[in-house]
Design an enzyme around this catalytic site. Sequence first.
Site, mmCIF file in Angstrom:
data_model
loop_
_atom_site.group_PDB
_atom_site.id
_atom_site.type_symbol
_atom_site.label_atom_id
_atom_site.label_comp_id
_atom_site.label_asym_id
_atom_site.label_seq_id
_atom_site.Cartn_x
_atom_site.Cartn_y
_atom_site.Cartn_z
ATOM 1 N N GLY A 88 0.763 -1.239 0.000
ATOM 2 C CA GLY A 88 0.000 0.000 0.000
ATOM 3 C C GLY A 88 0.791 1.284 0.000
ATOM 4 O O GLY A 88 0.214 2.354 0.191
ATOM 5 N N SER A 89 2.092 1.251 -0.248
ATOM 6 C CA SER A 89 2.872 2.496 -0.204
ATOM 7 C C SER A 89 2.514 3.430 -1.356
ATOM 8 O O SER A 89 2.428 4.651 -1.163
ATOM 9 C CB SER A 89 4.376 2.196 -0.209
ATOM 10 O OG SER A 89 4.762 1.515 -1.378
ATOM 11 N N ASP A 132 -8.441 -10.045 -7.705
ATOM 12 C CA ASP A 132 -7.526 -10.021 -8.842
ATOM 13 C C ASP A 132 -8.022 -8.975 -9.841
ATOM 14 O O ASP A 132 -9.151 -9.063 -10.325
ATOM 15 C CB ASP A 132 -7.502 -11.406 -9.486
ATOM 16 C CG ASP A 132 -6.501 -11.535 -10.618
ATOM 17 O OD1 ASP A 132 -6.062 -10.496 -11.170
ATOM 18 O OD2 ASP A 132 -6.159 -12.673 -10.972
ATOM 19 N N ASP A 157 2.977 -1.019 -9.691
ATOM 20 C CA ASP A 157 4.344 -1.292 -9.241
ATOM 21 C C ASP A 157 4.519 -2.793 -9.033
ATOM 22 O O ASP A 157 5.387 -3.237 -8.302
ATOM 23 C CB ASP A 157 4.610 -0.529 -7.939
ATOM 24 C CG ASP A 157 6.065 -0.600 -7.492
ATOM 25 O OD1 ASP A 157 6.951 -0.608 -8.363
ATOM 26 O OD2 ASP A 157 6.309 -0.651 -6.270
ATOM 27 N N LYS A 197 5.500 -0.821 -14.115
ATOM 28 C CA LYS A 197 6.874 -1.288 -13.930
ATOM 29 C C LYS A 197 7.164 -2.511 -14.778
ATOM 30 O O LYS A 197 6.323 -3.396 -14.926
ATOM 31 C CB LYS A 197 7.120 -1.633 -12.462
ATOM 32 C CG LYS A 197 8.530 -2.163 -12.189
ATOM 33 C CD LYS A 197 8.855 -2.188 -10.717
ATOM 34 C CE LYS A 197 8.200 -3.316 -9.979
ATOM 35 N NZ LYS A 197 8.594 -3.327 -8.552
#
Length: 246
Positions: A88-89, A132, A157, A197
């Site tokens: 959760g960052s 999902d 990410d 990413k």
Amino acid sequence: MNSLYRSVSRARGVHTGCALLRETPRNLKGKKHSSQQWLVRQLRDPYVEMAKQESYRCRSAFKLLEINERFKILSPGLTVIDCGAAPGSWTQVATNLTNAHAKREDPVGRVYAVDRLPFYPVEGATILGNMDFTSAKTQEALSEMLRGDKADVVLSDMAPNASGVREMDHDNIMLLAYAVLRFAVRFSKAQGTLVVKVWDGGKAQEFEENLSKFYGSVKVIRPDATRDESSEKFFLARGFKGLKTS
């Protein structure tokens, strides 16, 4: 961005007398060599300490903070979907920058965080844990929550568990990246933004070309917070062209 982050960014790669960089782990007896290496790396990583000081759940928050500082992709009032969000960052960063927690007198944004794992709530964000993002059920739930609206920004990410076989790992993360792209095409507003990413490899260039079919501009970014030994990079795609409907 806070001065602490800027000072670490400038000093990255420079050995200083900082106690953080001199600290060595204790109680390594009985731990695997890979675990010992991880502990040493964590203690010598200034972004790990910064994450603790700024109450971010992990150091990856500073990658998104840098991307936003350079390209201004997040602002109050925007709608954001964070794919593969646990722990959760990035959700924390998005919630703060869009004012989804309504702590400022700015337009209030919305942040939706999706992950197959359960994770702790983030104030101001809608958490879809144990879900999902590629499943029809999850996408239907998101559509209902959005109430006919779409996302200004889609974030990812995500990375698969690394096997250590470079080609296999690259193939696996590219499968994830294409899943994110398909998701973004469905859920993005016209002129929307995607950050995703990947790990460097032979299929990254083809992916960049495919992004260009749907977005007006595509940039490759390697934030300062990326570890030196990592092959990761981020594609920033802006100006979603929308889908032609007949």
